[in-house]
Design a protein around this motif. Structure first.
Motif, short mmCIF file in Angstrom:
data_model
loop_
_atom_site.label_atom_id
_atom_site.label_comp_id
_atom_site.label_asym_id
_atom_site.label_seq_id
_atom_site.Cartn_x
_atom_site.Cartn_y
_atom_site.Cartn_z
N ALA A 67 2.85 2.58 -2.06
CA ALA A 67 2.02 3.08 -1.23
C ALA A 67 1.59 1.70 -0.46
N VAL A 68 1.22 2.01 0.82
CA VAL A 68 0.64 0.96 1.80
C VAL A 68 -0.67 1.57 2.55
N ALA A 69 -1.47 0.44 2.88
CA ALA A 69 -2.63 1.16 3.58
C ALA A 69 -2.46 0.73 5.11
N THR A 70 -2.96 1.72 5.81
CA THR A 70 -3.26 1.57 7.32
C THR A 70 -4.47 1.95 7.90
N THR A 71 -5.19 1.32 8.77
CA THR A 71 -6.52 2.06 9.29
C THR A 71 -6.30 3.56 9.52
N ALA A 72 -7.23 4.23 9.78
CA ALA A 72 -7.38 5.62 10.08
C ALA A 72 -7.34 6.38 11.53
N GLY A 73 -7.38 5.54 12.39
CA GLY A 73 -7.40 6.12 13.70
C GLY A 73 -8.51 6.97 14.01
N LEU A 74 -8.33 8.30 14.42
CA LEU A 74 -9.38 9.12 14.81
C LEU A 74 -10.03 9.82 13.54
#
Ligand code: APR
Length: 208
Positions: free
Chosen positions: A81-88
């Motif tokens: 797994a990898v994380a990103t920010t969540a936009g809207l």
């Protein structure tokens, strides 16, 4: 303890204050937990199912971040797994976990699925997050039978939450009633599996 026959309900698994696992029905893109988990593909591309729903609701920002991650470490192996920010989205982060494709059960699918849950929770905990939500990873396009997936997911989440430093709340947000029923049934069967910490279930009715 019996599950309600009518209407939507949730099951809370209390692991000793303040640790809580909730099993409920809903659309994970509406979840306001600190992170939501995406049932992603190895290329981190916007697909169908929950992945498509998350990318649509988040807007283009997370696809851009996924593309940058893919340039460095694609394909992401199943179980990781990898994380990103969540936009809207209402959450702060999306954790993209690649589940196993079901091939009959003899190809380490259970270990790979357990690793998805463990690694996602580890990433959330390392980010210092308090709450996160999972869909039923691999049970759609990837074909993992729902009861078997629940039997992997629930104990893995319980053990990982008991070991976490920051996380206190994990929600399984399940899209349909049969999936909710399967995950809830596994949660209600589990109390004797954890002799070393408290495990108590309660059932609540969803407000319509
Ligand atoms: N909220 C919560 N759960 C959802 C939602 C939603 N908005 N939409 C779908 N689901 C549920 C499905 O009903 C299923 O129970 O998520 C579960 C996982 O299904 P998939 O999204 O098909 O995920 P998976 O089986 O892991 O397959 C992953 O599908 O779309 C592609 O890019 C994705 O290639 C990857 C593959």
């Amino acid at each position: 303890m019996e599950l309600p026959h009518d209407g939507d309900y949730f099951v809370d698994v209390h692991l000793g204050d303040p640790l809580l696992v909730r099993i409920s029905r809903g659309d994970i893109t509406k979840s306001s937990t600190d992170a939501i988990v995406n049932a992603a593909n190895s290329m981190l591309l916007a697909g169908g199912g929950v992945c498509g729903a998350i990318h649509r609701a988040a807007g283009p920002a997370i696809a851009d971040e996924c593309r940058k991650i893919s340039e460095r470490q694609s394909p992401l192996a199943p179980g990781h797994a990898v994380a990103t920010t969540a936009g809207l989205l209402p959450s702060k982060y999306v954790i993209h976990a690649v589940g196993p494709i079901w091939r009959g059960g003899d190809e380490d699918e259970a270990q790979v699925l357990a690793n998805c849950y463990r690694e996602s929770m580890c990433i959330a905990d390392e980010l210092g997050l308090r709450s996160m939500a999972f869909p039923a990873i691999s049970t759609g396009v990837f074909g993992y039978p729902v009861k078997e997936a629940a039997a992997v997911a629930i104990p893995t989440i319980v053990k990982s939450l008991a070991a976490a430093k920051h996380l206190v709340f994990v929600e399984m947000v399940l899209f349909d009633k049969p999936t909710l029923d399967s995950f809830a049934a596994v949660a209600l069967q589990q109390p004797d599996a954890y002799p070393n910490h408290s495990y108590y279930c309660s059932i609540g009715q969803m407000q319509s």
